[in-house]
Design a protein around this motif. Structure first.
Motif, mmCIF file in Angstrom:
data_model
loop_
_atom_site.group_PDB
_atom_site.id
_atom_site.type_symbol
_atom_site.label_atom_id
_atom_site.label_comp_id
_atom_site.label_asym_id
_atom_site.label_seq_id
_atom_site.Cartn_x
_atom_site.Cartn_y
_atom_site.Cartn_z
ATOM 1 N N GLN A 49 0.828 -1.199 0.000
ATOM 2 C CA GLN A 49 0.000 0.000 0.000
ATOM 3 C C GLN A 49 0.863 1.251 0.000
ATOM 4 O OE1 GLN A 49 -2.369 0.412 3.570
ATOM 5 N NE2 GLN A 49 -2.774 2.589 3.180
ATOM 6 N N ILE A 50 1.881 1.248 0.832
ATOM 7 C CA ILE A 50 2.773 2.410 0.932
ATOM 8 C C ILE A 50 3.471 2.647 -0.392
ATOM 9 C CG2 ILE A 50 4.860 3.286 2.044
ATOM 10 C CD1 ILE A 50 3.972 1.682 4.563
ATOM 11 N N GLN A 73 1.172 4.104 -3.056
ATOM 12 C CA GLN A 73 0.797 5.516 -2.863
ATOM 13 C C GLN A 73 1.928 6.466 -3.213
ATOM 14 O OE1 GLN A 73 -2.459 4.795 0.752
ATOM 15 N NE2 GLN A 73 -0.525 5.796 1.220
ATOM 16 N N ASN A 99 5.617 8.811 -3.009
ATOM 17 C CA ASN A 99 6.072 9.971 -2.211
ATOM 18 C C ASN A 99 6.416 9.560 -0.762
ATOM 19 O OD1 ASN A 99 5.942 11.777 -4.295
ATOM 20 N ND2 ASN A 99 3.905 12.559 -3.754
ATOM 21 N N ILE A 100 7.327 8.606 -0.649
ATOM 22 C CA ILE A 100 7.637 8.017 0.654
ATOM 23 C C ILE A 100 8.826 8.738 1.298
ATOM 24 C CG2 ILE A 100 8.359 5.909 1.862
ATOM 25 C CD1 ILE A 100 7.163 4.341 -0.542
ATOM 26 N N ALA A 145 2.578 16.732 5.019
ATOM 27 C CA ALA A 145 1.368 15.998 4.643
ATOM 28 C C ALA A 145 0.618 16.726 3.531
ATOM 29 C CB ALA A 145 0.465 15.809 5.868
ATOM 30 N N GLY A 195 1.803 16.221 0.084
ATOM 31 C CA GLY A 195 1.545 14.930 -0.545
ATOM 32 C C GLY A 195 2.484 13.818 -0.144
ATOM 33 N N TYR A 196 3.304 14.032 0.897
ATOM 34 C CA TYR A 196 4.258 13.002 1.317
ATOM 35 C C TYR A 196 3.640 12.037 2.320
ATOM 36 C CZ TYR A 196 8.163 15.476 -0.872
ATOM 37 O OH TYR A 196 9.006 16.054 -1.766
ATOM 38 N N GLN A 197 4.099 10.782 2.259
ATOM 39 C CA GLN A 197 3.852 9.818 3.316
ATOM 40 C C GLN A 197 5.057 9.815 4.257
ATOM 41 O OE1 GLN A 197 1.853 5.929 2.083
ATOM 42 N NE2 GLN A 197 3.141 6.396 0.294
ATOM 43 N N GLU A 230 -3.941 10.518 10.302
ATOM 44 C CA GLU A 230 -3.346 9.944 9.098
ATOM 45 C C GLU A 230 -2.691 8.590 9.359
ATOM 46 O OE1 GLU A 230 -3.344 10.928 5.921
ATOM 47 O OE2 GLU A 230 -4.732 12.534 6.481
ATOM 48 N N LYS A 275 -2.886 5.654 6.956
ATOM 49 C CA LYS A 275 -3.236 6.204 5.642
ATOM 50 C C LYS A 275 -1.986 6.767 4.960
ATOM 51 C CE LYS A 275 -7.815 7.487 7.412
ATOM 52 N NZ LYS A 275 -8.725 8.631 7.736
ATOM 53 N N HIS A 276 -1.407 7.772 5.591
ATOM 54 C CA HIS A 276 -0.175 8.355 5.071
ATOM 55 C C HIS A 276 0.912 8.455 6.136
ATOM 56 C CE1 HIS A 276 -3.286 9.797 2.231
ATOM 57 N NE2 HIS A 276 -2.328 9.579 1.331
#
Length: 812
Positions: A211-212, A215, A217-218, A243, A246-248, A271, A274-275
């Motif tokens: 999932q990470i 998504q 932008n880690i 956040a 757009g970063y996780q 979050e 989620k992120h």
């Protein structure tokens, strides 16, 4: 063939392979792989109990770390070895976190050194000492004695960075470590053992990890969650802007210590899952999958020894942003960006810059493509080359193997010899001058490693009468002992209550070819610290007169610690001054001052390093305060209830090394308190002199047509509780012609607290007319009265004055 023993107990006991365990695995597996082409064999050990170790199968260990990763302990065999079975001249390599080992190194290393096993220790960092509030309580308690044993016994210290190496060397200097230790930089590699990913038939990628990655932008930090890693600042930056950009934010690592509030914040965060993620227990496949897909690696620590995740990230070519601290610059260099670990906005600004300028991000990745990380093969090669080429520093031309005692009781000496055996390994022999009965007892009771030779008092005296006075008797016997053939040219002279507190090498006594002479006082000043003069004090007076009469220096070397003596120079002094042995002098002060005058190029004069001399902080004012403690002047009563060392053992035990560290801390605190009291007294003197135009002092007058008594007494005094004060007093006499002069007569002055019969006396010992009142203050604060007395014969005392005294509250 050299045998390299490596303790992997911690590696086998720890459930995962992170941090230090990865270092242990890489070093051990590569030592195994390289041994076929080298003249050494590796023996991996798991500690069981006491000095008993199980032997690991090298092939199974190698297979586990490089291939299977199934059950670590499958490599442990039924074979075992004890400390006595270790090969002599082998090498012991500690890479694991052995400061928390079940076998403390202050017990293990002396046993290894006794068997001539060389010792190398990989010290990852010294954070437990430099930043103790960042470490777990267990490490905080165990690491200092571990490092102390490293300084005492290690031949080689391996470090991961120059920064850590410099910190260790600074600590060695502060702790007055004089041993010749070789420091070697062995930088950890970034090329960790490769593990197959899921795409190539490895283990299954976890759904949350997938999932990470999906998504994108880690921002990832790989580290145990602990307070010094400073995850908090990353979470602040996430909330304050990352956040929204757009970063996780992904934290990978197990829970450490002092992070309950951080974990609660993560779990309660909207979050979370989620992120914002906190992942634990990832295998290598999943971790590497995250590395391959991360946008940035973050590292926000306040302090590090190295930071393996940094080189690991750069090895993947991932832009890495580090905290702006010295060790991170050494590891990351020009390849990384840096932000203040206390400023989340700086991190936001860096990431915002790259987001707005994707071409800069691409340049950074291209730069990192040129990065060549340090390799584990190079790290292990430096260890192997150091071990195989290690040669102990050449021995000094001096051969000193004998320690010499004058003693009258066997119980105290037997206890002291246990300390000497364990902490002074260069000694091989003990020469004892003692009564015949004690000689017989020692031969029956002593079974240690030192070769014992006894010379009885009758053999020493050969019919000569023994003086009754202690000082005369002691000096007479010492001088006779110097003429005995059993005494070697160079030897360590000691008393039966001088005990080493730590490992002491010959280099402590002889450095760069020069004898080290340790003093503790100036004999000109000694009369100012005594009350009723003892045989010892009177001997100091006679010694001072002798030294000054012949133009010799006059420092006091009776430092209550072992010291090195050259027999021929002592005999040279006796020959130059016939009859000296009958004068009741101090053997330490006469020998060292004479020898230094005659052979100044052969000596270094140093302050003494003795704990419990004086035995109490209030015994007498110290002219020199030791900046380190190497020896203890042993007093049994100090181990009694409510005393300084209550609860500690007076005899040697497995706890001695740690207890010795506690003793040092106690006396450092006492010394600091004494210095603070002296400073506050000087401040009071200055305030008093401004107010009354004179310093608070005492003058006692007597003589022709003069009523004996004090004049110019201070109007008041301000003192600290439980302090010792040296108050100057002057004794002046009026001659028959009416002239005043400093007195050279035996006048006694005294003081006491009102309501207390104990008199604190001062005696005109050297007949200079200047004496020092030694005033001991009570423990309680409040208003007191100090009564002044005098005696013209030392027996009949006269009350002659009173001074109001304010005892301050402690710390005021």
């Amino acid at each position: 063939m050299k045998t390299i023993y490596m303790d992997v107990t911690g590696f086998l006991a720890f459930p995962g392979i992170t941090g230090i365990q990865r270092v242990v695995g890489e070093v051990a597996s590569r030592l195994i792989a390289a041994q076929k082409n080298q003249e050494y064999q590796v023996v991996l050990l798991r500690h069981n109990r006491d000095f008993h170790f199980s032997i690991c199968d090298n092939d199974r260990f190698f297979s586990y770390y490089r291939h299977t990763r199934e059950n670590k302990n499958d490599c442990v065999t039924a074979r075992f070895i004890t400390i006595d079975g270790l090969d002599e001249n082998a090498f012991w390599l500690d890479v694991d976190g052995v400061w928390v080992s079940m076998i403390p190194r202050h017990l293990l290393y002396p046993q290894l050194a006794k068997r001539n096993v060389q010792i190398g220790v990989y010290v990852h960092d010294v954070i437990a000492i430099t930043h103790p509030y960042y470490v777990a309580a267990d490490s905080h308690m165990r690491f200092p004695p571990f490092l102390g044993s490293v300084f005492d016994y290690a031949n080689i210290i391996f470090t991961n960075t120059e920064f850590t190496q410099q910190q260790i060397q600074n600590l060695a200097r502060e702790l007055h470590c004089t041993r010749d230790i070789q420091y070697v930089l062995a930088v950890p590699g970034g090329d960790f053992t490769e593990v197959k990913t899921a795409a190539h038939g490895g283990t299954q990628i976890l759904p949350q990890v997938q999932q990470i990655v999906d998504q994108g932008n880690i921002l990832m930090m790989v580290s145990t969650l602990e307070i010094r890693k400073n995850h908090q600042v990353l979470l602040d930056a996430f909330d304050q802007g990352l956040a929204q950009m757009g970063y996780q934010l992904v934290f990978v690592g197990k829970k450490g210590w002092k992070v309950d509030a951080l974990l609660e914040r993560i779990e309660a965060h909207p979050e979370n899952g989620k992120h914002l993620f906190h992942l634990t227990g990832l295998d290598d496949d999943n971790l590497h999958y995250l590395y391959q897909n991360a946008s940035f690696i973050l590292f926000s620590s306040y302090i590090e020894g190295f930071g393996l995740a940094t080189v690991e990230a750069m090895q993947y070519g991932i832009p890495t942003i580090l905290s702006d601290v010295p060790v991170m610059h050494e590891v990351g260099g020009e390849y990384c960006d840096y932000f203040s670990p206390d400023d989340p906005q700086q991190l936001i600004d860096i990431l915002s810059h790259y987001q707005k300028h994707p071409e800069e991000y691409q340049k950074k990745r291209e730069q990192l493509a040129q990065y060549r990380c340090p390799t584990w093969n190079a790290c292990v090669r430096s260890i192997i080359e150091t071990v195989m080429n290690f040669r102990r520093a050449p021995e000094d031309s001096h051969t000193v193997e004998q320690i010499v005692y004058l003693a009258a009781r066997s119980d105290g000496l037997l206890q002291t010899l246990e300390y000497v055996e364990r902490f002074m390994p260069f000694l091989r022999k003990v020469l004892l001058f003692c009564p015949a009965g004690m000689a017989q007892e020692m031969k029956q009771l002593y079974h240690g490693r030192l070769a014992l030779t006894c010379v009885t008092d009758d053999e020493l005296l050969q019919g000569r009468a023994l003086p009754e006075d202690h000082a005369y008797r002691n000096y007479f016997l010492r001088c006779l002992a110097m003429q005995r053939p059993e005494l070697e040219e160079e030897f360590i002279m000691s008393d039966d209550d001088y005990r080493p507190l730590q490992r002491v090498e010959l280099s402590f006594f002889i450095r760069e070819g020069r004898y080290q002479a340790f003093y503790f006082y100036d004999l000109d000043q000694w009369e100012n610290v005594v009350w009723t003069p003892t045989s010892y004090d009177k001997g100091m007076k006679r010694t001072n007169q002798f030294l000054k009469a012949h133009g010799y220096p006059n420092l006091q070397y009776a430092a209550h610690m072992p010291q090195i003596i050259r027999k021929s120079w002592f005999l040279e002094m006796l020959q130059e001054h016939p009859g000296l042995e009958t004068q009741g002098l101090c053997e330490w002060a006469t020998y060292f001052n004479y020898s230094i005058a005659k052979h100044p190029e052969a000596f270094d004069v140093r302050p003494y390093v003795t704990l419990a001399w004086p035995e109490l902080a209030t015994s007498w004012r110290q002219m020199v305060v030791p900046n380190a403690y190497w020896f203890e002047n042993f007093y049994p009563w100090q181990y009694e209830k409510n005393r300084y060392f209550a609860g500690m053992k007076p005899e040697y035990s497995d706890d001695t090394y740690l207890e010795n560290m506690s003793k040092k801390l106690i006396f450092r605190r006492l010394a600091q308190e004494s210095l603070e009291i002296q400073q506050r007294w000087r401040e009071f003197e200055n305030r008093y002199s401004v107010l009354y135009k004179l310093f608070p002092s005492f003058v006692f007058c007597y003589g022709y047509e003069t009523t004996p008594g004090y004049v110019n007494l201070p109007r008041f005094l301000e003192l600290d509780p439980k302090g010792i004060y040296d108050l100057a007093a002057f004794i002046v006499r009026r001659t028959d012609s009416g002239m005043w002069e400093m007195s050279d007569e035996e006048i006694w002055l005294g003081c006491r607290w009102a309501g207390n019969s104990q008199t604190m006396t001062a005696f005109n010992l050297n007949r200079t007319g200047k004496v020092i009142f030694k005033v001991l203050t009570p423990a309680q604060a409040g208003k007191m009265t100090l009564e002044l007395l005098f005696s013209l014969d030392g027996q009949n005392w006269n009350l002659n004055g009173q001074i109001p005294v304010g005892i301050r509250e402690k710390g005021c």
